[in-house]
Enzyme design. Structure first.
Site, PDB file in Angstrom:
ATOM      1  N   VAL A 157       3.757  -0.322   0.654  1.00 21.70           N
ATOM      2  CA  VAL A 157       2.956   0.751   0.072  1.00 21.70           C
ATOM      3  C   VAL A 157       3.356   0.948  -1.385  1.00 21.70           C
ATOM      4  CG1 VAL A 157       2.323   3.190   0.240  1.00 21.70           C
ATOM      5  CG2 VAL A 157       2.806   1.900   2.326  1.00 21.70           C
ATOM      6  N   CYS A 158       2.354   0.934  -2.263  1.00 23.10           N
ATOM      7  CA  CYS A 158       2.600   1.250  -3.674  1.00 23.10           C
ATOM      8  C   CYS A 158       1.461   2.147  -4.151  1.00 23.10           C
ATOM      9  CB  CYS A 158       2.734  -0.014  -4.517  1.00 23.10           C
ATOM     10  SG  CYS A 158       1.205  -0.916  -4.806  1.00 23.10           S
ATOM     11  N   ALA A 159       1.390   2.375  -5.432  1.00 25.40           N
ATOM     12  CA  ALA A 159       0.387   3.297  -5.966  1.00 25.40           C
ATOM     13  C   ALA A 159      -1.032   2.861  -5.604  1.00 25.40           C
ATOM     14  CB  ALA A 159       0.546   3.450  -7.475  1.00 25.40           C
TER      15      ALA A 159
END
Length: 122
Positions: A30-32
């Site tokens: 999960v990232c931006a």
């Protein structure tokens, strides 16, 4: 590879060439926005394929993990969403950890996989 079940452990695979058990790992990155983790995801897929490790991995943005986390063993977050780490941990029932900045920037698949193994106990 052949599949079998070890009582108390669930389904596993056994690599006849190496004589070792292959543990399947399911990681949600999960990232931006899911873009930078997709680069890391490709490196991790290649690393695991070379090591003979079974990996299911998906890269998503910070607004998408809520619908997906139940299908994974752990969530690893990009350093750019460190501010959201405690919120994610509170909302899911699987291990969650932040990927160290240097490992993330360099795409150090070995260290990222070690982190996933450490937090899941797999």
């Amino acid at each position: 590879m052949i599949s079998f079940v070890i009582p108390g452990k669930g389904p596993n695979n056994f690599n006849l060439q190496t004589g070792k058990e292959v543990i399947a790992m399911k990681i949600l990155l999960v990232c931006a926005g899911g873009m930078s983790t997709s680069v890391l995801m490709k490196k991790m897929e290649k690393y695991c394929a070379e090591k003979g490790e079974e990996l299911t991995i998906k890269a998503v943005g910070a607004n998408s993990y809520e619908e997906l986390w139940r299908d994974y063993d752990c969530i690893l977050t990009g350093p750019q969403i460190a501010y959201k780490l405690n919120d994610i941990k509170a909302e899911v029932e699987i291990p969650v950890a932040q990927i160290p900045s240097m490992d993330y920037a360099l795409g150090n698949s070995a260290n990222v996989m070690k982190l996933a193994h450490d937090i899941t106990g797999k």
